[in-house]
Design an enzyme around this catalytic site. Structure first.
Site, PDB file in Angstrom:
ATOM      1  N   GLY A 218     -83.381  82.434  47.817  1.00 24.92           N
ATOM      2  CA  GLY A 218     -83.894  81.103  48.124  1.00 24.92           C
ATOM      3  C   GLY A 218     -83.367  79.993  47.244  1.00 24.92           C
ATOM      4  O   GLY A 218     -83.898  78.884  47.265  1.00 24.92           O
ATOM      5  N   GLU A 254     -82.007  88.071  44.592  1.00 22.95           N
ATOM      6  CA  GLU A 254     -81.205  88.448  45.764  1.00 22.95           C
ATOM      7  C   GLU A 254     -80.871  87.221  46.608  1.00 22.95           C
ATOM      8  O   GLU A 254     -81.311  87.105  47.740  1.00 22.95           O
ATOM      9  CB  GLU A 254     -81.960  89.505  46.592  1.00 22.95           C
ATOM     10  CG  GLU A 254     -83.417  89.155  46.834  1.00 22.95           C
ATOM     11  CD  GLU A 254     -84.206  90.236  47.555  1.00 22.95           C
ATOM     12  OE1 GLU A 254     -83.805  91.409  47.532  1.00 22.95           O
ATOM     13  OE2 GLU A 254     -85.238  89.879  48.157  1.00 22.95           O
ATOM     14  N   GLY A 256     -78.700  84.623  48.948  1.00 24.47           N
ATOM     15  CA  GLY A 256     -77.731  84.755  50.043  1.00 24.47           C
ATOM     16  C   GLY A 256     -76.966  83.450  50.223  1.00 24.47           C
ATOM     17  O   GLY A 256     -75.802  83.322  49.834  1.00 24.47           O
ATOM     18  N   ARG A 257     -77.665  82.439  50.762  1.00 21.39           N
ATOM     19  CA  ARG A 257     -77.035  81.163  51.098  1.00 21.39           C
ATOM     20  C   ARG A 257     -76.259  80.565  49.932  1.00 21.39           C
ATOM     21  O   ARG A 257     -75.111  80.131  50.099  1.00 21.39           O
ATOM     22  CB  ARG A 257     -78.114  80.177  51.568  1.00 21.39           C
ATOM     23  CG  ARG A 257     -77.557  78.884  52.131  1.00 21.39           C
ATOM     24  CD  ARG A 257     -78.671  77.875  52.445  1.00 21.39           C
ATOM     25  NE  ARG A 257     -79.634  78.384  53.400  1.00 21.39           N
ATOM     26  CZ  ARG A 257     -79.527  78.282  54.728  1.00 21.39           C
ATOM     27  NH1 ARG A 257     -78.480  77.678  55.249  1.00 21.39           N
ATOM     28  NH2 ARG A 257     -80.459  78.775  55.524  1.00 21.39           N
ATOM     29  N   CYS A 332     -73.279  72.333  77.273  1.00 19.91           N
ATOM     30  CA  CYS A 332     -73.926  71.387  78.170  1.00 19.91           C
ATOM     31  C   CYS A 332     -75.389  71.206  77.772  1.00 19.91           C
ATOM     32  O   CYS A 332     -76.298  71.481  78.545  1.00 19.91           O
ATOM     33  CB  CYS A 332     -73.833  71.881  79.607  1.00 19.91           C
ATOM     34  SG  CYS A 332     -72.151  72.303  80.057  1.00 19.91           S
ATOM     35  N   TYR A 361     -75.162  81.815  56.961  1.00 13.95           N
ATOM     36  CA  TYR A 361     -76.002  81.515  58.131  1.00 13.95           C
ATOM     37  C   TYR A 361     -75.252  80.582  59.080  1.00 13.95           C
ATOM     38  O   TYR A 361     -75.775  79.535  59.473  1.00 13.95           O
ATOM     39  CB  TYR A 361     -77.338  80.893  57.699  1.00 13.95           C
ATOM     40  CG  TYR A 361     -78.112  81.732  56.709  1.00 13.95           C
ATOM     41  CD1 TYR A 361     -78.830  82.851  57.132  1.00 13.95           C
ATOM     42  CD2 TYR A 361     -78.128  81.421  55.352  1.00 13.95           C
ATOM     43  CE1 TYR A 361     -79.545  83.625  56.228  1.00 13.95           C
ATOM     44  CE2 TYR A 361     -78.832  82.193  54.441  1.00 13.95           C
ATOM     45  CZ  TYR A 361     -79.541  83.293  54.889  1.00 13.95           C
ATOM     46  OH  TYR A 361     -80.244  84.048  53.987  1.00 13.95           O
TER      47      TYR A 361
HETATM   48  C1  LIG Z   1     -83.262  85.910  53.507  1.00 10.62           C
HETATM   49  C2  LIG Z   1     -83.761  86.593  52.312  1.00 10.62           C
HETATM   50  C3  LIG Z   1     -83.111  86.430  51.088  1.00 10.62           C
HETATM   51  C4  LIG Z   1     -81.973  85.463  50.884  1.00 10.62           C
HETATM   52  O1  LIG Z   1     -82.431  84.149  51.008  1.00 10.62           O
HETATM   53  P1  LIG Z   1     -81.425  82.911  50.731  1.00 10.62           P
HETATM   54  O2  LIG Z   1     -82.243  81.711  51.061  1.00 10.62           O
HETATM   55  O3  LIG Z   1     -80.267  83.090  51.633  1.00 10.62           O
HETATM   56  O4  LIG Z   1     -81.043  82.982  49.302  1.00 10.62           O
HETATM   57  C5  LIG Z   1     -83.547  87.170  50.019  1.00 10.62           C
HETATM   58  N1  LIG Z   1     -84.596  88.024  50.132  1.00 10.62           N
HETATM   59  C6  LIG Z   1     -85.255  88.196  51.299  1.00 10.62           C
HETATM   60  C7  LIG Z   1     -86.382  89.141  51.361  1.00 10.62           C
HETATM   61  C8  LIG Z   1     -84.868  87.471  52.417  1.00 10.62           C
HETATM   62  O5  LIG Z   1     -85.539  87.627  53.569  1.00 10.62           O
END
Ligand SMILES: *Cc1c(COP(=O)(O)O)cnc(C)c1O
Length: 398
Positions: A218, A254, A256-257, A332, A361
């Protein structure tokens, strides 16, 4: 970069271009900012492109996956990397897959899921974290995860402890939290502090040996400021201070983005320009069925114009100059908007547009079957900025 994007042949457009050298540098910087006692996992759902996973594997502890599909994919691409398997609604098949694949951690989302897992062990051991939906105030964030179907209410944790007493193969390593997405470093640290204080006191009251807490991902990505990164050094310094108060704990994150957003570009071309009721529109090849991020997050995707001077038609090409233009795709539907009313110096039919921050994403959340347009091509740049070996990764996926 500019030159490379300009050099892509027309028939390769739209194209996703992933800058692996940039990604490698970025993840190194993230890792270097964190204390040793923080284990960095990458949330594969942000982008599980094989070359991206390969590039990250050398710099992360492991990967967080959220489905059996992701589990199989990550295992096949980076076979030796530790895998943490989380996410709500795991099927019996997925739990068996996680056990067979010896996932390093299972993030348990409910008492029922734990009971189901216990029936599938067949004499094996598994290390679990219980995911907690702690009622904390996360402030203004892009996505608040609390109070929903994710994880369990703290009162359910005691029931889980009871279940585990009779199932020795399920080993409780600690707790898992992923409470919000879009956090900035300072409020994030306050949240981690609060979560850890709660976790330690919960464990102390129950006589649980708490070894590990995963505080989720997050970390915020600001699409209006492509160069304004999440403050990893501030997070690292803050976590170092917090960990000093929890000497026996290993922390996991953990993200991601915030790891992969910056390494990807979606490059395409202006097909048409028109004005309707005083508003200029540029219609691009492709659209939100390839890059759903701006539609999903309701933002303007940042972009750069790459002029193309090879106009060969006998008429003047349509253009806009020093005025706001809305960049739309070929679908469209009025929702197919990539960026709205952005002032450009000049944009002409035939020019290229490279959307930045399209590495997370983006393609993988897009509804690419809608309207049956061709898929984009995929390109990966290595350390020298040249396309890797075969130029494209597996060409156009079908
Ligand atoms: C989606 C998710 C993440 C990654 O979140 P980001 O906003 O992409 O950093 C980490 N842990 C869990 C459990 C998630 O569902």
């Amino acid at each position: 970069m500019h030159g490379l994007l300009a050099a892509l042949p027309d028939d390769e457009l739209p194209a996703y271009v992933y800058d692996l050298a940039h990604l490698r540098e970025h993840v190194r910087t993230i890792r270097a900012a964190l204390p040793d006692r923080v284990e960095l996992l990458y949330a594969a759902k942000a982008n599980s492109d094989p070359r991206i996973l390969h590039t990250l594997a050398e710099h992360v502890h492991g990967f967080e996956v959220a489905s059996g599909g992701e589990l199989d994919h990550v295992r096949a691409i980076v076979p030796r990397a530790p895998i943490a398997f989380g996410g709500p609604g795991k099927t019996q098949w997925e739990l068996i897959r996680a056990l067979d694949a010896r996932a390093e951690r299972l993030h348990i989302e409910s008492e029922h899921e734990l009971r189901l897992l216990a029936t599938l062990l067949g004499g094996r051991n598994v290390d679990v974290l219980l995911r907690v939906d702690l009622p904390v105030h996360v402030g203004r964030v892009a996505l608040a995860m609390g109070g929903g179907p994710f994880g369990m209410d703290p009162v359910q944790l005691d029931r889980c402890l009871e279940v585990m007493e009779s199932v020795p193969g399920v080993r409780l390593r600690g707790l898992h939290f992923h409470l919000a997405s879009g956090l900035q470093a300072r409020p994030h640290l306050l949240l981690v502090d609060e979560v850890l204080a709660w976790a330690e006191s919960w464990a102390r009251d129950r006589g649980v040996d708490l070894r590990e807490v995963n505080v989720g991902g997050g970390m915020g990505v600001d699409y209006t400021h492509p160069s304004g990164l999440y403050d990893w050094p501030a997070l690292g310094a803050g976590l170092r201070r917090i960990l000093a108060r929890h000497p026996h704990l290993t922390l996991r994150i953990e993200p991601g983005r915030s790891v992969t957003a910056y390494c990807g570009r979606y490059v395409t071309q202006v097909l048409d320009i028109k004005s309707s009721r005083g508003q200029a529109f540029a219609v691009l090849r492709g659209g939100t069925h390839h890059l759903r991020t701006p539609a999903a997050k309701q933002h303007d995707q940042p972009f750069e114009v790459i002029p193309d001077d090879t106009w060969r038609r006998p008429w003047n090409r349509p253009e806009v100059r020093d005025e706001p233009v809305t960049l739309v795709g070929q679908l469209c539907t009025p929702k197919d908007v990539l960026a709205s009313r952005i002032v450009v110096e000049r944009l002409r039919v035939g020019d290229r547009v490279a959307f930045a921050m399209a590495g997370a994403y983006a393609w993988n959340i897009s509804h690419h079957a809608f309207l049956m347009h061709p898929h984009p091509t995929f390109h990966h740049l290595d350390d020298t900025g040249t396309p890797v070996a075969d130029g494209t990764y597996a060409g156009r996926p079908s």
